[in-house]
Scaffold this motif. Structure first.
Motif, PDB file in Angstrom:
ATOM      1  N   GLN A 129       2.290  13.713 -16.175  1.00  0.00           N
ATOM      2  CA  GLN A 129       3.406  14.512 -16.754  1.00  0.00           C
ATOM      3  C   GLN A 129       3.052  15.991 -16.292  1.00  0.00           C
ATOM      4  O   GLN A 129       3.854  16.760 -16.476  1.00  0.00           O
ATOM      5  CB  GLN A 129       3.332  14.374 -18.358  1.00  0.00           C
ATOM      6  N   SER A 130       1.831  16.206 -15.724  1.00  0.00           N
ATOM      7  CA  SER A 130       1.412  17.385 -15.480  1.00  0.00           C
ATOM      8  C   SER A 130       1.757  17.740 -14.078  1.00  0.00           C
ATOM      9  O   SER A 130       1.587  18.967 -13.521  1.00  0.00           O
ATOM     10  CB  SER A 130      -0.144  17.751 -15.758  1.00  0.00           C
ATOM     11  N   ILE A 131       2.241  16.960 -13.162  1.00  0.00           N
ATOM     12  CA  ILE A 131       2.542  16.959 -11.884  1.00  0.00           C
ATOM     13  C   ILE A 131       3.917  17.901 -11.666  1.00  0.00           C
ATOM     14  O   ILE A 131       4.946  17.475 -12.275  1.00  0.00           O
ATOM     15  CB  ILE A 131       2.796  15.452 -11.145  1.00  0.00           C
ATOM     16  N   PRO A 132       3.835  18.714 -10.960  1.00  0.00           N
ATOM     17  CA  PRO A 132       5.032  19.887 -10.796  1.00  0.00           C
ATOM     18  C   PRO A 132       6.232  19.483 -10.105  1.00  0.00           C
ATOM     19  O   PRO A 132       6.206  18.506  -9.361  1.00  0.00           O
ATOM     20  CB  PRO A 132       4.318  21.170 -10.398  1.00  0.00           C
ATOM     21  N   THR A 161       0.832  -1.165  -0.059  1.00  0.00           N
ATOM     22  CA  THR A 161      -0.113  -0.040  -0.071  1.00  0.00           C
ATOM     23  C   THR A 161       0.906   1.394  -0.022  1.00  0.00           C
ATOM     24  O   THR A 161       0.353   2.346   0.187  1.00  0.00           O
ATOM     25  CB  THR A 161      -0.842  -0.055   1.012  1.00  0.00           C
ATOM     26  N   ALA A 162       2.187   1.086  -0.366  1.00  0.00           N
ATOM     27  CA  ALA A 162       2.930   2.136  -0.418  1.00  0.00           C
ATOM     28  C   ALA A 162       2.851   3.099  -1.693  1.00  0.00           C
ATOM     29  O   ALA A 162       2.022   2.355  -2.660  1.00  0.00           O
ATOM     30  CB  ALA A 162       4.405   1.994  -0.281  1.00  0.00           C
ATOM     31  N   GLY A 163       3.479   4.139  -2.110  1.00  0.00           N
ATOM     32  CA  GLY A 163       3.404   4.875  -3.178  1.00  0.00           C
ATOM     33  C   GLY A 163       1.989   5.478  -3.430  1.00  0.00           C
ATOM     34  O   GLY A 163       1.397   5.946  -2.531  1.00  0.00           O
ATOM     35  N   VAL A 209      -1.194  12.956  -5.125  1.00  0.00           N
ATOM     36  CA  VAL A 209      -1.555  13.529  -6.692  1.00  0.00           C
ATOM     37  C   VAL A 209      -1.485  12.289  -7.822  1.00  0.00           C
ATOM     38  O   VAL A 209      -2.434  12.086  -8.200  1.00  0.00           O
ATOM     39  CB  VAL A 209      -0.608  14.504  -6.891  1.00  0.00           C
ATOM     40  N   MET A 210      -0.592  11.358  -7.475  1.00  0.00           N
ATOM     41  CA  MET A 210      -0.502  10.410  -8.501  1.00  0.00           C
ATOM     42  C   MET A 210      -1.780   9.444  -8.162  1.00  0.00           C
ATOM     43  O   MET A 210      -2.257   8.829  -9.139  1.00  0.00           O
ATOM     44  CB  MET A 210       0.802   9.459  -8.199  1.00  0.00           C
ATOM     45  N   GLY A 211      -2.012   9.050  -6.705  1.00  0.00           N
ATOM     46  CA  GLY A 211      -3.131   8.296  -6.630  1.00  0.00           C
ATOM     47  C   GLY A 211      -4.397   8.896  -7.056  1.00  0.00           C
ATOM     48  O   GLY A 211      -5.171   8.020  -7.597  1.00  0.00           O
ATOM     49  N   ARG A 212      -4.595  10.118  -6.830  1.00  0.00           N
ATOM     50  CA  ARG A 212      -5.781  10.658  -7.310  1.00  0.00           C
ATOM     51  C   ARG A 212      -6.047  10.491  -8.836  1.00  0.00           C
ATOM     52  O   ARG A 212      -7.039  10.442  -9.526  1.00  0.00           O
ATOM     53  CB  ARG A 212      -5.915  12.144  -6.906  1.00  0.00           C
ATOM     54  N   VAL A 255       4.844   9.246 -18.184  1.00  0.00           N
ATOM     55  CA  VAL A 255       5.667   9.644 -16.769  1.00  0.00           C
ATOM     56  C   VAL A 255       5.704  10.904 -16.437  1.00  0.00           C
ATOM     57  O   VAL A 255       5.702  11.899 -17.201  1.00  0.00           O
ATOM     58  CB  VAL A 255       7.183   8.960 -17.177  1.00  0.00           C
ATOM     59  N   GLN A 256       6.011  11.074 -15.262  1.00  0.00           N
ATOM     60  CA  GLN A 256       6.147  12.387 -14.634  1.00  0.00           C
ATOM     61  C   GLN A 256       7.436  13.070 -14.933  1.00  0.00           C
ATOM     62  O   GLN A 256       8.470  12.312 -14.883  1.00  0.00           O
ATOM     63  CB  GLN A 256       5.929  12.395 -12.853  1.00  0.00           C
TER      64      GLN A 256
END
Length: 280
Positions: free
Chosen positions: A214-217, A65-67, A235-238, A160-161
Protein backbone atom coordinates in the motif's frame (compact mmCIF):
# COMPACT_ATOMS: atom_id res chain seq x y z
CA UNK A 1 11.78 -25.72 3.97
CA UNK A 2 10.43 -29.25 3.75
CA UNK A 3 11.58 -31.54 0.96
CA UNK A 4 8.99 -32.37 -1.64
CA UNK A 5 9.04 -33.71 -5.17
CA UNK A 6 9.65 -30.84 -7.57
CA UNK A 7 7.39 -30.54 -10.60
CA UNK A 8 9.06 -30.32 -13.98
CA UNK A 9 8.68 -26.65 -14.84
CA UNK A 10 6.36 -24.24 -13.08
CA UNK A 11 2.61 -24.37 -13.45
CA UNK A 12 0.43 -21.52 -14.66
CA UNK A 13 -3.07 -21.95 -13.26
CA UNK A 14 -4.92 -19.00 -14.82
CA UNK A 15 -3.30 -16.03 -16.49
CA UNK A 16 -5.00 -13.11 -18.22
CA UNK A 17 -3.26 -12.07 -21.44
CA UNK A 18 -2.81 -8.31 -21.79
CA UNK A 19 -0.77 -6.38 -24.33
CA UNK A 20 0.34 -2.90 -23.24
CA UNK A 21 3.37 -0.71 -23.69
CA UNK A 22 4.08 1.21 -20.51
CA UNK A 23 7.00 3.13 -18.99
CA UNK A 24 9.35 0.57 -17.53
CA UNK A 25 11.97 2.59 -15.67
CA UNK A 26 13.51 0.31 -13.07
CA UNK A 27 13.24 1.99 -9.65
CA UNK A 28 16.36 0.35 -8.23
CA UNK A 29 19.80 -0.18 -9.65
CA UNK A 30 19.52 -2.84 -12.33
CA UNK A 31 21.88 -5.77 -12.16
CA UNK A 32 22.29 -8.45 -14.76
CA UNK A 33 24.97 -10.81 -13.49
CA UNK A 34 23.62 -13.92 -11.81
CA UNK A 35 25.06 -14.99 -8.51
CA UNK A 36 27.65 -17.75 -8.56
CA UNK A 37 25.92 -20.33 -6.39
CA UNK A 38 27.40 -23.55 -5.09
CA UNK A 39 25.64 -26.84 -5.66
CA UNK A 40 22.21 -26.62 -3.99
CA UNK A 41 22.45 -27.35 -0.30
CA UNK A 42 18.81 -26.63 0.49
CA UNK A 43 15.56 -28.00 -0.94
CA UNK A 44 13.67 -26.12 -3.62
CA UNK A 45 11.18 -23.63 -2.17
CA UNK A 46 7.84 -23.86 -3.94
CA UNK A 47 6.00 -20.52 -3.85
CA UNK A 48 2.29 -20.36 -4.71
CA UNK A 49 1.25 -16.85 -5.77
CA UNK A 50 -2.51 -16.29 -5.62
CA UNK A 51 -4.50 -13.26 -6.76
CA UNK A 52 -6.01 -11.33 -9.65
CA UNK A 53 -4.52 -9.68 -12.76
CA UNK A 54 -1.98 -7.82 -10.63
CA UNK A 55 -0.58 -11.18 -9.56
CA UNK A 56 -0.83 -12.42 -13.14
CA UNK A 57 1.47 -9.65 -14.37
CA UNK A 58 -0.98 -7.63 -16.47
CA UNK A 59 1.51 -5.12 -17.88
CA UNK A 60 4.22 -7.66 -18.68
CA UNK A 61 4.59 -10.55 -21.11
CA UNK A 62 2.70 -13.19 -19.23
CA UNK A 63 4.48 -16.21 -17.90
CA UNK A 64 5.19 -17.84 -14.59
CA UNK A 65 8.02 -15.35 -14.13
CA UNK A 66 5.95 -12.24 -15.01
CA UNK A 67 4.77 -9.57 -12.60
CA UNK A 68 6.48 -9.28 -9.24
CA UNK A 69 7.83 -12.82 -9.64
CA UNK A 70 10.46 -11.52 -12.08
CA UNK A 71 12.23 -9.46 -9.42
CA UNK A 72 11.41 -11.87 -6.60
CA UNK A 73 12.90 -14.74 -8.57
CA UNK A 74 15.98 -12.70 -9.47
CA UNK A 75 16.61 -11.87 -5.82
CA UNK A 76 16.15 -15.50 -4.77
CA UNK A 77 18.69 -16.44 -7.42
CA UNK A 78 21.14 -13.83 -6.10
CA UNK A 79 20.94 -15.35 -2.64
CA UNK A 80 21.14 -18.91 -3.96
CA UNK A 81 17.64 -19.99 -2.96
CA UNK A 82 16.40 -22.70 -5.36
CA UNK A 83 12.75 -21.98 -6.01
CA UNK A 84 9.73 -22.77 -8.16
CA UNK A 85 6.68 -20.59 -8.75
CA UNK A 86 3.11 -21.76 -9.11
CA UNK A 87 0.70 -19.08 -10.37
CA UNK A 88 -2.99 -18.97 -9.52
CA UNK A 89 -4.21 -15.68 -10.96
CA UNK A 90 -7.37 -14.57 -12.78
CA UNK A 91 -8.20 -11.04 -13.89
CA UNK A 92 -11.14 -9.30 -12.23
CA UNK A 93 -11.73 -11.85 -9.49
CA UNK A 94 -12.42 -11.09 -5.85
CA UNK A 95 -11.08 -12.93 -2.81
CA UNK A 96 -14.31 -14.96 -2.84
CA UNK A 97 -13.22 -16.59 -6.12
CA UNK A 98 -10.52 -18.52 -4.31
CA UNK A 99 -12.80 -19.83 -1.54
CA UNK A 100 -13.74 -22.96 -3.50
CA UNK A 101 -10.27 -23.32 -5.05
CA UNK A 102 -7.77 -22.91 -2.23
CA UNK A 103 -8.06 -26.48 -0.99
CA UNK A 104 -7.31 -27.90 -4.44
CA UNK A 105 -4.37 -25.53 -4.94
CA UNK A 106 -2.80 -26.63 -1.67
CA UNK A 107 -3.37 -30.36 -2.07
CA UNK A 108 -2.33 -30.38 -5.74
CA UNK A 109 0.82 -28.24 -5.54
CA UNK A 110 1.93 -28.67 -1.91
CA UNK A 111 3.59 -25.23 -1.68
CA UNK A 112 6.06 -24.19 0.99
CA UNK A 113 4.97 -20.53 0.88
CA UNK A 114 1.68 -18.97 -0.23
CA UNK A 115 1.63 -15.27 -1.16
CA UNK A 116 -1.98 -14.06 -1.32
CA UNK A 117 -2.79 -10.70 -2.94
CA UNK A 118 -6.53 -10.30 -3.46
CA UNK A 119 -9.09 -7.64 -2.56
CA UNK A 120 -8.56 -5.00 -5.24
CA UNK A 121 -11.73 -6.16 -7.01
CA UNK A 122 -13.81 -6.41 -3.83
CA UNK A 123 -15.86 -3.20 -3.87
CA UNK A 124 -16.20 -2.21 -0.22
CA UNK A 125 -16.45 1.53 -0.90
CA UNK A 126 -20.06 1.72 0.32
CA UNK A 127 -20.15 -1.60 2.16
CA UNK A 128 -22.29 -2.09 5.23
CA UNK A 129 -20.78 -3.42 8.42
CA UNK A 130 -22.31 -6.81 7.60
CA UNK A 131 -20.68 -6.83 4.14
CA UNK A 132 -17.31 -5.90 5.59
CA UNK A 133 -17.67 -8.63 8.20
CA UNK A 134 -18.47 -11.11 5.41
CA UNK A 135 -15.30 -10.08 3.55
CA UNK A 136 -13.23 -10.56 6.69
CA UNK A 137 -14.75 -14.01 7.19
CA UNK A 138 -13.99 -14.98 3.59
CA UNK A 139 -10.41 -13.77 3.88
CA UNK A 140 -9.84 -15.66 7.14
CA UNK A 141 -11.32 -18.81 5.63
CA UNK A 142 -8.70 -18.80 2.85
CA UNK A 143 -6.02 -19.03 5.52
CA UNK A 144 -7.90 -21.54 7.64
CA UNK A 145 -8.31 -23.81 4.62
CA UNK A 146 -4.67 -23.73 3.55
CA UNK A 147 -3.13 -23.92 7.01
CA UNK A 148 -5.42 -26.72 8.18
CA UNK A 149 -4.74 -28.82 5.08
CA UNK A 150 -0.96 -28.53 5.24
CA UNK A 151 0.69 -28.28 8.66
CA UNK A 152 3.96 -27.07 7.10
CA UNK A 153 2.82 -24.33 4.74
CA UNK A 154 3.64 -20.69 5.56
CA UNK A 155 1.18 -18.06 4.31
CA UNK A 156 1.56 -14.32 3.76
CA UNK A 157 -1.38 -11.91 3.32
CA UNK A 158 -0.84 -8.69 1.34
CA UNK A 159 -2.14 -5.19 1.77
CA UNK A 160 -3.20 -4.15 -1.72
CA UNK A 161 -1.60 -1.28 -3.61
CA UNK A 162 -3.74 1.85 -3.96
CA UNK A 163 -5.02 2.61 -7.44
CA UNK A 164 -5.46 6.13 -8.79
CA UNK A 165 -9.23 6.10 -9.36
CA UNK A 166 -8.80 7.41 -12.92
CA UNK A 167 -7.04 6.74 -16.20
CA UNK A 168 -4.93 8.91 -18.49
CA UNK A 169 -4.36 9.05 -22.23
CA UNK A 170 -3.07 5.75 -23.54
CA UNK A 171 -5.09 3.63 -21.11
CA UNK A 172 -5.65 0.28 -22.81
CA UNK A 173 -5.28 -2.31 -20.06
CA UNK A 174 -8.55 -4.22 -19.48
CA UNK A 175 -10.90 -3.49 -17.86
CA UNK A 176 -10.07 0.16 -18.62
CA UNK A 177 -9.56 3.20 -16.38
CA UNK A 178 -9.40 2.66 -12.65
CA UNK A 179 -12.92 3.22 -11.23
CA UNK A 180 -13.32 6.24 -8.97
CA UNK A 181 -14.49 3.99 -6.11
CA UNK A 182 -11.31 1.92 -5.99
CA UNK A 183 -9.07 3.98 -3.64
CA UNK A 184 -11.77 4.27 -0.97
CA UNK A 185 -12.58 0.59 -1.34
CA UNK A 186 -8.94 -0.46 -1.15
CA UNK A 187 -8.47 1.44 2.11
CA UNK A 188 -11.40 -0.49 3.62
CA UNK A 189 -10.09 -3.74 2.15
CA UNK A 190 -6.68 -3.20 3.75
CA UNK A 191 -8.26 -2.38 7.10
CA UNK A 192 -10.42 -5.51 6.85
CA UNK A 193 -7.41 -7.69 5.93
CA UNK A 194 -5.60 -6.30 8.97
CA UNK A 195 -8.48 -7.22 11.27
CA UNK A 196 -8.88 -10.63 9.65
CA UNK A 197 -5.30 -11.68 10.20
CA UNK A 198 -5.02 -10.22 13.70
CA UNK A 199 -7.41 -12.88 14.98
CA UNK A 200 -5.55 -15.76 13.33
CA UNK A 201 -3.36 -16.41 16.33
CA UNK A 202 -3.69 -20.17 16.57
CA UNK A 203 -1.25 -20.57 13.68
CA UNK A 204 1.56 -18.61 15.33
CA UNK A 205 4.46 -17.86 13.01
CA UNK A 206 2.86 -19.71 10.10
CA UNK A 207 1.31 -16.31 9.24
CA UNK A 208 4.42 -14.26 10.06
CA UNK A 209 3.41 -10.80 8.80
CA UNK A 210 1.91 -8.82 5.91
CA UNK A 211 3.42 -7.92 2.55
CA UNK A 212 2.81 -4.18 2.41
CA UNK A 213 2.07 -2.99 -1.12
CA UNK A 214 0.00 0.00 0.00
CA UNK A 215 2.99 2.33 0.23
CA UNK A 216 3.80 2.07 -3.52
CA UNK A 217 3.15 5.50 -5.11
CA UNK A 218 0.80 6.21 -8.00
CA UNK A 219 3.78 6.89 -10.25
CA UNK A 220 4.33 3.14 -10.42
CA UNK A 221 0.89 2.51 -11.96
CA UNK A 222 0.15 2.14 -15.69
CA UNK A 223 -1.92 4.65 -17.67
CA UNK A 224 -5.17 3.07 -16.48
CA UNK A 225 -4.20 3.67 -12.87
CA UNK A 226 -4.61 0.19 -11.42
CA UNK A 227 -1.91 -2.21 -12.67
CA UNK A 228 1.76 -1.69 -11.78
CA UNK A 229 4.21 -0.78 -14.51
CA UNK A 230 7.17 -3.15 -14.90
CA UNK A 231 9.03 -0.75 -12.59
CA UNK A 232 6.17 -1.05 -10.11
CA UNK A 233 6.42 -4.81 -10.28
CA UNK A 234 10.11 -4.49 -9.42
CA UNK A 235 9.15 -2.67 -6.23
CA UNK A 236 6.49 -5.29 -5.48
CA UNK A 237 9.04 -8.06 -5.95
CA UNK A 238 11.44 -6.41 -3.54
CA UNK A 239 8.73 -5.87 -0.94
CA UNK A 240 7.65 -9.51 -1.26
CA UNK A 241 11.24 -10.71 -1.05
CA UNK A 242 12.04 -8.63 2.04
CA UNK A 243 8.93 -9.97 3.76
CA UNK A 244 9.84 -13.63 3.23
CA UNK A 245 13.62 -13.19 3.62
CA UNK A 246 13.61 -13.73 7.42
CA UNK A 247 11.92 -17.09 6.88
CA UNK A 248 14.53 -18.01 4.26
CA UNK A 249 17.47 -16.73 6.29
CA UNK A 250 18.65 -14.39 3.54
CA UNK A 251 19.67 -10.69 3.57
CA UNK A 252 17.25 -7.84 2.89
CA UNK A 253 17.25 -6.07 -0.49
CA UNK A 254 17.43 -2.26 -0.79
CA UNK A 255 14.17 -0.44 -1.48
CA UNK A 256 13.57 2.85 -3.34
CA UNK A 257 14.20 5.85 -1.12
CA UNK A 258 11.12 7.57 0.22
CA UNK A 259 8.98 4.42 0.21
CA UNK A 260 7.01 4.49 3.44
CA UNK A 261 4.65 2.03 5.06
CA UNK A 262 1.22 2.56 6.52
CA UNK A 263 -0.78 0.79 9.16
CA UNK A 264 -4.45 0.35 8.23
CA UNK A 265 -6.57 2.98 9.89
CA UNK A 266 -3.83 5.61 9.62
CA UNK A 267 -3.09 8.11 6.82
CA UNK A 268 -0.70 7.23 4.04
CA UNK A 269 2.64 8.79 4.87
CA UNK A 270 4.14 11.52 2.72
CA UNK A 271 6.17 10.02 -0.11
CA UNK A 272 9.24 11.94 -1.22
CA UNK A 273 10.22 10.89 -4.75
CA UNK A 274 13.83 10.27 -5.68
CA UNK A 275 15.16 11.99 -8.78
CA UNK A 276 16.64 8.78 -10.10
CA UNK A 277 13.20 7.15 -10.20
CA UNK A 278 12.12 9.62 -12.92
CA UNK A 279 8.73 10.02 -11.26
CA UNK A 280 8.77 13.71 -10.38
Amino acid sequence: MKRRPVLVGAIAFVLVAVGLSVPSGTPVAAQTAAAACPAPTRPTVKILTVGDSITGGATMTESVTAGYRAELGWLLDQFCVPHEFVVAAAGGVTCNYWSSRMADLVTTHRPDLILLNCGTNNNLSNATSAQIAAFESTYRALFDTALDLDPDVIMYPSWVQYSSGHGTDGCTTPPGPSPAWLPASEAKVNDAIYRSILVIDEYGDRVPTWIDYQSIPEGYLDQCGVHPTPGGYTVMGRLAYNTIAPRLGTPQAPLPCGLVGRRPGYPVGQWIPCARMNLN
